[in-house]
Design an enzyme around this catalytic site. Sequence first.
Site, PDB file in Angstrom:
ATOM      1  N   GLY A 154      47.760  48.250  35.809  1.00 17.67           N
ATOM      2  CA  GLY A 154      49.166  48.549  35.601  1.00 17.67           C
ATOM      3  C   GLY A 154      49.715  47.872  34.366  1.00 17.67           C
ATOM      4  O   GLY A 154      48.981  47.444  33.478  1.00 17.67           O
TER       5      GLY A 154
ATOM      6  N   ASP B 229      38.390  35.386  41.240  1.00 17.90           N
ATOM      7  CA  ASP B 229      38.573  35.797  39.844  1.00 17.90           C
ATOM      8  C   ASP B 229      39.208  34.668  39.034  1.00 17.90           C
ATOM      9  O   ASP B 229      40.119  34.896  38.240  1.00 17.90           O
ATOM     10  CB  ASP B 229      39.437  37.059  39.780  1.00 17.90           C
ATOM     11  CG  ASP B 229      39.242  37.832  38.477  1.00 17.90           C
ATOM     12  OD1 ASP B 229      38.211  37.615  37.816  1.00 17.90           O
ATOM     13  OD2 ASP B 229      40.115  38.647  38.126  1.00 17.90           O
TER      14      ASP B 229
END
Length: 535
Positions: free
Chosen positions: A148, A259
């Site tokens: 996004g 992550d």
Amino acid sequence: MAASSLEQKLSRLEAKLKQENREARRRIDLNLDISPQRPRPIIVITLSPAPAPSQRAALQLPLANDGGSRSPSSESSPQHPTPPTRPRHMLGLPSTLFTPRSMESIEIDQKLQEIMKQTGYLTIGGQRYQAEINDLENLGEMGSGTCGQVWKMRFRKTGHIIAVKQMRRSGNKEENKRILMDLDVVLKSHDCPYIVQCFGTFITNTDVFIAMELMGTCAEKLKKRMQGPIPERILGKMTVAIVKALYYLKEKHGVIHRDVKPSNILLDERGQIKLCDFGISGRLVDSKAKTRSAGCAAYMAPERIDPPDPTKPDYDIRADVWSLGISLVELATGQFPYKNCKTDFEVLTKVLQEEPPLLPGHMGFSGDFQSFVKDCLTKDHRKRPKYNKLLEHSFIKHYEILEVDVASWFKDVMAKTESPRTSGVLSQHHLPFFSTSVTWGAWPLAAQTPFQSGVIRCRGRVPSPRRATGGSGGQPCVCAGGPGPSFTEMGPSPSPMLSNTFFTPDPGACPGASTWGLPRRRLCQLLTTSTPGCC
């Protein structure tokens, strides 16, 4: 034979990373290639009520005594002779009628419904405001990634400047899981000062908007701005913040981040350091992660690359400890520790076959810092310390109490590395405005209103001439940062009542960005660009 087996595992993992990247590129191209004059239709899915009993098809029930079958209404319906059938053995069936996949879908739906109850409100400074997405004034795009875009916005009711992450809803289950996981973690982590704060959400038929606090930039971009190492005293404070954030996620919510990397570590001019981007976080079962999510190969722990049983991932939070260690080496030295890699395969092979990287002795690092990094990068994960042990390390203890003026250092770096405002200026006469009927990448440009002017260093794609309706168009610009919300203050607040905004390339942008602005990992120039989430 062992070497051949390892190569096969690495090849499969590399193929998975490339496949994820191709899917991400396909999604981005799909969003950006939609004609702006044709707004995306809103698809409303309604669940039909269950049919009345009289409308249901007769359920054939096998009889244990004679092997025949009858319908539930057979007693009231005319009897007809049935052909003889062979006797059937009744088998014990599991009590649940749902497969693990369908249960997962149900869990996603339930989580979405829970989040939907909280949408339409912003909680800022302890005050809760009812709001709609149109109550936010768009001040410009701050960045974009595979999931996004991030916009700088002003909440009209209070004047607060915030960051809004916009993600498109789709029929892809994995994408929806990522969005919901990100939402779920940030909404529940409001009591942790080391995790980026969420003010609220807006969910439409086509998009999910997450309103979050505006941070300055990420550690990855700071390193690029400085073109060299970050001082140990700053990394000491950063380490304290990130270890405490990861410890909080594990202890409070049973979550592993998966992550951890410099682009997901945010800093601001107040000296705050926070962790962000929880899209591929995973739930821990008995303190173990039971699902595989590729993440970024450059920071992946050895036990995730080459698990004992690839079909049954079984690792714990110590995988994030390894990622933290790699990040610290990179930020402390100014360069990624696994050098001269051209493919993911080469990086993964080096992680498995070479000795773990260490802080060089000639750069003046303290013994505590070197010891801490060495502990984080213990190759045998069974001997690698967990968070509670790391929090007792002398390096952490020292920087918990030491006063470090992170705010002044941050402001100084940002001021000294600011780019010339007359260099590479591109004019663009419209910015997209938010509407509940459009999606990111498909803004009706012809209907847009004039926007406030200012200098915005673009970290995403400047609209191309064929998609723009006014101004001189634009061109792809270099992009830095992954899909995480790198809520970056990129220039002075725009001044109202002026006719255009200038986009100028950012000095910290990745030099290896592809022609369409997709982020590349620093030292791994893949033919298909980087893994989603890599920078």
